[in-house]
Design an enzyme around this catalytic site. Structure first.
Site, PDB file in Angstrom:
ATOM      1  N   CYS A   1       0.836  -1.336   0.012  1.00 36.86           N
ATOM      2  CA  CYS A   1      -0.058   0.083   0.020  1.00 36.86           C
ATOM      3  C   CYS A   1       1.009   1.225   0.011  1.00 36.86           C
ATOM      4  O   CYS A   1       0.656   2.090  -0.935  1.00 36.86           O
ATOM      5  CB  CYS A   1      -0.806   0.010   1.267  1.00 36.86           C
ATOM      6  SG  CYS A   1      -2.195  -1.285   0.944  1.00 36.86           S
ATOM      7  N   PHE A   2       1.639   1.646   1.125  1.00 30.73           N
ATOM      8  CA  PHE A   2       2.326   2.804   1.316  1.00 30.73           C
ATOM      9  C   PHE A   2       3.118   3.129  -0.117  1.00 30.73           C
ATOM     10  O   PHE A   2       2.789   4.016  -0.675  1.00 30.73           O
ATOM     11  CB  PHE A   2       3.331   2.690   2.281  1.00 30.73           C
ATOM     12  CG  PHE A   2       2.499   2.878   3.637  1.00 30.73           C
ATOM     13  CD1 PHE A   2       1.091   2.956   3.828  1.00 30.73           C
ATOM     14  CD2 PHE A   2       3.067   2.833   4.942  1.00 30.73           C
ATOM     15  CE1 PHE A   2       0.421   3.085   4.954  1.00 30.73           C
ATOM     16  CE2 PHE A   2       2.515   2.818   6.047  1.00 30.73           C
ATOM     17  CZ  PHE A   2       1.079   2.935   6.278  1.00 30.73           C
TER      18      PHE A   2
END
Ligand SMILES: NC(=O)c1ccc[n+]([C@@H]2O[C@H](COP(=O)([O-])OP(=O)(O)OC[C@H]3O[C@@H](n4cnc5c(N)ncnc54)[C@H](O)[C@@H]3O)[C@@H](O)[C@H]2O)c1
Length: 420
Positions: A263-264
């Site tokens: 995600c990040f």
């Protein structure tokens, strides 16, 4: 309610299992036959604490299939939980979202009273600007009138995903029609937390800004950690004091070798690409990524300070997953470290309690050992994931370079930490 979940990765699998646990009938859909077989056998296709048990407990209320059309036609609500990876240039790849929407749309042609919820992380404007027109074209029906459409971004953390589902900090509901909003409110009613109802693009943006801020906090902690190390100041103690300020909050201030995961990195890159597309130079976001890319290489700089020539040296790696309690290696900080070690001619000995199977698919050429203790036979040991079991090893007599601050590792004969 009858719910179909498209995509059985970390998000889809957890969402479906938890909704089944709340009493709903769930049909999981995936393209991967292995995932379908696993779910139908009561085994999660990913490692997530408690998920196997939840699937088994609710086996009478859930089934997995590759037949999306049948799943959608048998249910009232469809959650889109497919992946939204990065393209080469960092922008978001919506291939899976588009194809899922097209398939769902074709079913809606023959179906009344259905609501589609986008749970995949998508940039603001995607649900209304990409998913909606596909659904309308394929179904010949009008969104918000003849079928419902909403956004419900997911905030779960791998490793504590079930707790995050049942006791989240908040639920964000992006809706523009009353029916979709009421449906989501009803579905989420057993979950006791603040619920924010907002416009669909706002809901989509909240997800990106949350991830971008958390990633920023980590890169900030790493930059400060790099400064503290040069000044002989304990960065962990600094952040303990800083985090006591209620406006700041201590979470995510662990300095180390940076963030990974599915995600990040991809969400920050997608926001950068979007910002540039709309004519804004995202200076902070670009630096967040740059700091994160440099940080694992600092571990190797420390290693070569103690062991200058890595050629034919055996280097042990404790941890391959991008964080503890998951088998996910996407963007793991261990990846650039292994790449560099191999380039420098080192032999790599690696151990991870959960992620060796996934890592082996990427790097079949390194040596995987059955226990953490076996890694300690190497000429030097790098700590790349903070698994709890690494706290109980005996590091005495070893060269240990620590990227995750495992206190016990300070017993190594030579010990150095990336930011301390
Ligand atoms: N992993 C996380 O911690 C997390 C947290 C919050 C949000 N998200 C977001 O949720 C989304 C899903 O993430 P994930 O980690 O679960 O992804 P994943 O890659 O683990 O799983 C996605 C699944 O979708 C399946 N799929 C793709 N197209 C399909 C189709 N047309 N029909 C059926 N199945 C299809 C794939 O086979 C795969 O199993 C992403 O947008 C991600 O950014 C992830």
């Amino acid at each position: 309610m009858k719910i179909s979940v498209i995509g059985c990765g970390y998000v889809g699998c957890v969402t479906g299992a938890c909704f089944a646990d709340l009493g709903h009938d769930v049909v999981f859909v995936d393209l991967d036959p292995g995932k379908i077989i696993a779910i139908n056998a009561g085994k999660a296709p990913i490692y997530e604490p408690g998920l196997d048990e939840l699937l088994q407990k609710n086996s009478s209320k859930l089934v997995a299939t590759d037949d999306l059309a049948d799943a959608v036609s048998r249910t009232e609500i469809t959650f889109i939980c497919v992946g939204t990876p990065s393209k080469q240039d960092g922008s978001i790849d919506l291939t899976y979202v588009r194809s899922a929407a097209a398939e769902i749309g074709r079913v809606l042609k023959e179906k009344q009273d259905h609501t589609v919820i986008v749970k995949s992380t998508v940039l603001p404007g995607t649900t209304e600007g990409v998913v909606l027109p596909i659904l309308e074209t394929e179904s010949g029906k009008r969104a918000f009138i003849e079928f419902g459409l909403a956004s419900n971004p997911e905030f779960l953390r791998e490793g504590s995903a079930l707790t995050d589902f049942f006791t989240p900090d908040r639920i964000i509901i992006g809706a523009s029609d009353d029916r979709s909003r009421r449906l989501l409110e009803e579905l989420c009613s057993p979950i006791d937390c603040p619920k924010m109802i907002t416009a669909i693009p706002v809901a989509e943006m909240i997800k990106y800004v949350s991830n971008a801020f958390l990633a920023t906090k980590i890169s900030f902690a790493n930059e400060i950690g790099n400064i503290c190390k040069q000044m002989g100041i304990d960065t962990a103690e600094v952040f303990r004091g800083v985090g006591m300020d209620h406006r700041i909050n201590p979470a995510f201030f662990q300095s180390g070798i940076g963030f990974g995961g599915s995600c990040f990195p991809k969400d920050v890159r997608a926001l950068i690409a979007k910002a540039e597309e709309v004519g804004v130079e995202p200076k902070i976001l670009k630096d967040v990524i740059e700091v994160n890319e440099e940080q694992p290489l600092k571990l190797l700089e420390l290693l070569t300070a103690h062991l200058p020539d890595l050629d034919r040296k055996t280097i042990g790696l404790l941890g391959l997953a991008f964080k503890p309690n998951t088998d996910d290696i996407r963007e793991s900080r261990a990846i650039p470290i292994v790449e560099t070690l191999l380039r420098k001619g080192a032999t790599v000995l690696a151990y991870d309690p959960m992620a060796m199977g996934n890592f082996r698919k990427l790097y079949p050429q390194i040596n995987y050992v059955p226990t953490a203790v076996d890694v300690l036979a190497a000429d030097a040991v790098l700590i790349t994931t903070e698994w709890k079991e690494f706290e109980s090893l005996s590091y005495s007599g070893k060269i240990v370079i620590d990227g995750r601050r495992i206190e016990r590792a300070r017993n190594g004969s030579i010990y150095d930490g990336v930011c301390w």
